[in-house]
Write a protein that holds these residues in place. Sequence first.
Motif, short mmCIF file in Angstrom:
data_model
loop_
_atom_site.label_atom_id
_atom_site.label_comp_id
_atom_site.label_asym_id
_atom_site.label_seq_id
_atom_site.Cartn_x
_atom_site.Cartn_y
_atom_site.Cartn_z
N LEU A 1 0.83 -1.20 0.00
CA LEU A 1 0.00 0.00 0.00
C LEU A 1 0.87 1.26 0.00
O LEU A 1 0.52 2.27 -0.60
CB LEU A 1 -0.93 -0.01 1.22
CG LEU A 1 -2.21 0.83 1.14
CD1 LEU A 1 -3.02 0.48 -0.10
CD2 LEU A 1 -3.06 0.64 2.39
N SER A 2 2.04 1.18 0.65
CA SER A 2 2.98 2.31 0.64
C SER A 2 3.54 2.53 -0.77
O SER A 2 3.70 3.66 -1.22
CB SER A 2 4.12 2.06 1.63
OG SER A 2 3.65 2.03 2.95
N GLU B 1 3.06 5.86 -3.29
CA GLU B 1 4.07 6.59 -4.05
C GLU B 1 3.64 6.78 -5.50
O GLU B 1 3.87 7.82 -6.11
CB GLU B 1 5.41 5.87 -3.98
CG GLU B 1 6.04 5.88 -2.60
CD GLU B 1 7.38 5.16 -2.58
OE1 GLU B 1 7.87 4.78 -3.67
OE2 GLU B 1 7.92 4.97 -1.48
N THR B 2 3.00 5.75 -6.06
CA THR B 2 2.52 5.84 -7.44
C THR B 2 1.49 6.94 -7.59
O THR B 2 1.57 7.77 -8.49
CB THR B 2 1.93 4.49 -7.89
OG1 THR B 2 2.92 3.48 -7.83
CG2 THR B 2 1.39 4.58 -9.31
N ASP C 1 -1.84 -1.48 -13.23
CA ASP C 1 -1.07 -2.64 -12.75
C ASP C 1 -0.84 -2.56 -11.24
O ASP C 1 -0.99 -3.56 -10.53
CB ASP C 1 0.28 -2.71 -13.47
CG ASP C 1 0.13 -3.07 -14.94
OD1 ASP C 1 -0.92 -3.62 -15.31
OD2 ASP C 1 1.07 -2.81 -15.71
N ASN C 2 -0.48 -1.38 -10.74
CA ASN C 2 -0.19 -1.24 -9.31
C ASN C 2 -1.45 -1.40 -8.47
O ASN C 2 -1.41 -1.95 -7.36
CB ASN C 2 0.47 0.11 -9.04
CG ASN C 2 1.88 0.18 -9.59
OD1 ASN C 2 2.59 -0.81 -9.62
ND2 ASN C 2 2.29 1.34 -10.05
N TYR C 3 -2.58 -0.91 -8.99
CA TYR C 3 -3.85 -1.08 -8.29
C TYR C 3 -4.18 -2.58 -8.18
O TYR C 3 -4.57 -3.07 -7.11
CB TYR C 3 -4.96 -0.35 -9.04
CG TYR C 3 -6.34 -0.50 -8.41
CD1 TYR C 3 -6.79 0.43 -7.48
CD2 TYR C 3 -7.18 -1.55 -8.75
CE1 TYR C 3 -8.05 0.30 -6.90
CE2 TYR C 3 -8.43 -1.70 -8.17
CZ TYR C 3 -8.86 -0.77 -7.25
OH TYR C 3 -10.09 -0.91 -6.67
N ASN C 4 -4.00 -3.29 -9.26
CA ASN C 4 -4.33 -4.72 -9.27
C ASN C 4 -3.43 -5.53 -8.35
O ASN C 4 -3.85 -6.55 -7.80
CB ASN C 4 -4.27 -5.26 -10.70
CG ASN C 4 -5.40 -4.73 -11.56
OD1 ASN C 4 -6.41 -4.25 -11.05
ND2 ASN C 4 -5.23 -4.78 -12.87
N LYS C 5 -2.18 -5.11 -8.17
CA LYS C 5 -1.28 -5.81 -7.25
C LYS C 5 -1.81 -5.72 -5.82
O LYS C 5 -1.76 -6.70 -5.08
CB LYS C 5 0.13 -5.22 -7.34
CG LYS C 5 0.86 -5.54 -8.63
CD LYS C 5 2.21 -4.86 -8.67
CE LYS C 5 2.92 -5.13 -10.01
NZ LYS C 5 4.21 -4.40 -10.09
N GLY D 1 -12.99 0.43 -0.24
CA GLY D 1 -12.70 1.86 -0.36
C GLY D 1 -11.99 2.19 -1.65
O GLY D 1 -12.31 3.18 -2.32
N LEU D 2 -11.02 1.36 -2.03
CA LEU D 2 -10.30 1.57 -3.29
C LEU D 2 -11.25 1.48 -4.48
O LEU D 2 -11.21 2.31 -5.39
CB LEU D 2 -9.18 0.54 -3.45
CG LEU D 2 -8.02 0.63 -2.45
CD1 LEU D 2 -7.08 -0.57 -2.63
CD2 LEU D 2 -7.25 1.93 -2.63
N ALA D 3 -12.12 0.47 -4.47
CA ALA D 3 -13.07 0.28 -5.57
C ALA D 3 -14.03 1.46 -5.66
O ALA D 3 -14.38 1.91 -6.77
CB ALA D 3 -13.85 -1.01 -5.38
#
Length: 483
Positions: free
Chosen positions: A54-55, A59-60, A301-305, A339-341
């Motif tokens: 999540l950190s 950054e992304t 990609d980073n969200y899916n990870k 929350g992300l969704a």
Amino acid sequence: MTIQSLGVGSGLALDDLVTQLLSAEREPKEKRLNDKEERIEAEISALGQIKSKLSDFKETVDEMRRDSDINGREPTITHPSEDKDIFTAEASNSALRGSYEIAVTELASGSRIETADAAYTESTDQVLTDGLGSTTMTFKINNTGDSFTVSVTQNMTLAQLREAINNNENNFGVNANIIDTGTATGGAKLVFTSDVTGAGNDLVIVNDGDRAELDSLTTTDSTETATNLSPVKSATNAKATIDGIPVESETNEFENTIQNVSFEATSVSPLDTDGITRVTSTLEIGYDRDGLDKKIRDFVDNYNKIISDIQSLTRYGESDLEEDGALAGDSMLRGISNGLASIVGSSVDSSSLGGLFALGVELNSDGKLEIPTTDFGLGTGDERLEAALEDNFDEIAKLFTDEDQGIAVRLYEMANEYTSYSGLITLRERAAKDDKDQIADDRERFELRMVSYEQILRDRYLNLDQTVARLNQTGSALLAALG
């Protein structure tokens, strides 16, 4: 008789019995402690894993929530020859799209001063022999305020003066060198060059003590009224033409000559076939579509990870043979996922695009983002993304950077809420570590209880052992008496 260990007097296996009773008391309680500690360690590891991911995600989105990182302009330069770059360029986000024909006609240069012919024969010539003691020479640029002072001592040679100038800790870009002409008429020349460019920025060398011998090394006396040496080459501006308009700069960098665009000249443009006109290079300022396309795909990609990690940690095993995730059913992780969704699926009123769907980015049934290749009448994800990059470049930035509704802004705030020093995951980690410390205390107390319990057992069976031993002795005595 003295009984050394349980069972010696009675012949009974009392030591084994105590061992078995201790084992029966220890094993279930120790197993509960071990299982609890294993669960806590797995929880701490899982929390650390999700916090780290999540950190990274924070950054992304931190880059994407700033307009300067997402809404870039891309300078494209076409030079007359691929073998030689005439200038480089940079553009800020607010630079307007456009095309410019640029020719560099002259590079900026510093001034150059030389001692007169035959003023010195060789580098070992002494520059100060009048017996009046040491003095100083000051090197400066009047327009810029740059200045440093060199001490000139009695009998100092030309070579020593050169070193004193070059090694001065306050030297602002003056270089001294000795050129031996090899002729009696030329002799050895001390040459001063200055790195400070721009018209009017000539090097000034002041004879601070007005010592006559130093007039041959300086441009002026202490009052700066007399003229000794003069620059053989004055400092000059860099010169160029932009769409035929002459422009100048004190340095080789032209800042904001074109609004919100800077370019730095590295060489002079070549002459055209007429031997007079300089051939221009073409500078085009456009949107950095490739850069933004990559940022959007990296974001997906980073969200899916993150989602994959949450799903892995919170899963329940589909059978008794498959283990549950370390945080199976954990409500906090489900809250992060939901929350992300909610954020990536929301609308941004300030952008005409409305939301990520217009960029070709959608939430799929697995809760992950994708840029679909299937067309259901509104174009594939790639087609929608390409259209947005071409027609609504600046509107894309608003989707991510709006201070109230921006997707990257809200994602950053949410990630920070969980990962900061006082964030929810951090607090959860501390609580789990406190629980682990508590287990260590529980183990210590349990060991003390087991020591006490063992002593009770041994005391109890010691009495039994002694009693049976006495009975055995009495029985043996009676048998002996009865013959």
